[in-house]
Design an enzyme around this catalytic site. Structure first.
Site, PDB file in Angstrom:
ATOM      1  N   ARG A 169     -29.676  96.163  22.076  1.00 53.59           N
ATOM      2  CA  ARG A 169     -30.234  95.895  21.413  1.00 53.59           C
ATOM      3  C   ARG A 169     -31.784  96.337  20.666  1.00 53.59           C
ATOM      4  NH1 ARG A 169     -31.152  91.975  26.260  1.00 53.59           N
ATOM      5  NH2 ARG A 169     -32.450  91.350  25.285  1.00 53.59           N
ATOM      6  N   LYS A 192     -40.853  87.921  26.434  1.00 52.77           N
ATOM      7  CA  LYS A 192     -41.602  86.757  25.894  1.00 52.77           C
ATOM      8  C   LYS A 192     -41.247  85.853  25.946  1.00 52.77           C
ATOM      9  CE  LYS A 192     -39.424  88.947  22.495  1.00 52.77           C
ATOM     10  NZ  LYS A 192     -38.659  90.184  23.204  1.00 52.77           N
ATOM     11  N   ARG A 251     -34.401  91.868  36.732  1.00 53.84           N
ATOM     12  CA  ARG A 251     -34.458  90.912  36.429  1.00 53.84           C
ATOM     13  C   ARG A 251     -32.681  90.344  36.493  1.00 53.84           C
ATOM     14  NH1 ARG A 251     -35.328  89.359  29.971  1.00 53.84           N
ATOM     15  NH2 ARG A 251     -33.232  90.183  29.980  1.00 53.84           N
ATOM     16  N   ARG A 254     -27.761  87.402  32.434  1.00 51.05           N
ATOM     17  CA  ARG A 254     -27.135  87.052  30.929  1.00 51.05           C
ATOM     18  C   ARG A 254     -25.924  88.408  31.282  1.00 51.05           C
ATOM     19  NH1 ARG A 254     -32.752  86.588  27.780  1.00 51.05           N
ATOM     20  NH2 ARG A 254     -31.792  88.686  26.843  1.00 51.05           N
ATOM     21  N   ARG A 274     -37.255  88.440  12.304  1.00 49.35           N
ATOM     22  CA  ARG A 274     -36.488  89.411  13.506  1.00 49.35           C
ATOM     23  C   ARG A 274     -36.699  90.539  12.183  1.00 49.35           C
ATOM     24  NH1 ARG A 274     -33.490  88.985  18.075  1.00 49.35           N
ATOM     25  NH2 ARG A 274     -33.166  86.539  18.423  1.00 49.35           N
TER      26      ARG A 274
END
Length: 193
Positions: free
Chosen positions: A146, A13, A127, A135, A88
């Site tokens: 998550r 996103k 990533r 992160r 959300r």
């Protein structure tokens, strides 16, 4: 152009939002960044947020909607915006709809990045390896948590927006370029470009 990008953590996103900002001249609005900016600027909403955070509480939907209401009136949102991190939940989506209605606005599209959750872990690990800014939540355990939260709270928005005719799904497992091209085609098909 007013958009929402939906998809689980690691779906891309943020990457796609950056490309949309660049290609369409719209503003990406991150609720987290808006909260920090409001607190730093000591706006009326920012002072309320600061008090909530200092008490260790969660910022209410009402405060976030107030923040968004103020933010979308700023000149840099004149061409539109992408909401990042909001809504959300169904309750937040209802609040957003009421806000936009009150401003005589509507969402132009809700784009779902359809992904294979089983392959997301590989994407997250890649990533983490390739990014200069790793992160803290780019690991298997954090991703599982998550994803559970996403599936419980946010995934119902897929049905919510589909029922309203606003949802457009694209293959989020394709390359960054192909996903961007698919989103562009969706936007042009809707006469938004």
């Amino acid at each position: 152009m007013r958009l929402i990008l939906l998809g689980p953590p690691g779906a891309g996103k943020g990457t796609q939002a950056s490309l949309l900002v660049e290609n369409y001249g719209i503003k990406q609005l991150s609720t987290g960044e808006m909260l920090r900016a409001a607190v730093a600027a000591e706006t009326e909403v920012g002072l309320q947020v600061k008090s909530v955070l200092e008490n260790g509480e969660l910022v209410s939907d009402e405060l976030i909607v107030s923040l968004i209401a103020d933010r979308i009136e700023q000149p840099d949102c004149a061409n539109g915006f992408i909401l990042d991190g909001f809504p959300r939940t169904i309750a937040q989506a209802d609040s957003l709809e009421a806000l936009l209605f009150s401003k005589n606005m509507k969402l132009d599209a809700v784009i779902q990045l359809d992904v294979d959750e089983g392959k997301l872990l590989d994407r997250i690990e890649k990533r983490a390896r390739e990014s200069s800014e790793v992160r803290s939540d780019d690991n298997a355990e954090a991703l599982k948590k998550r994803l559970a939260v996403y599936n419980e709270q946010t995934a119902p928005l897929i049905h919510y927006y589909s029922e309203k005719g606003a949802l457009k799904a694209v293959d989020g497992m394709a390359s960054v370029e192909k996903v961007a091209s698919s989103i562009d085609a969706v936007l042009k098909a809707g006469s938004l470009a």
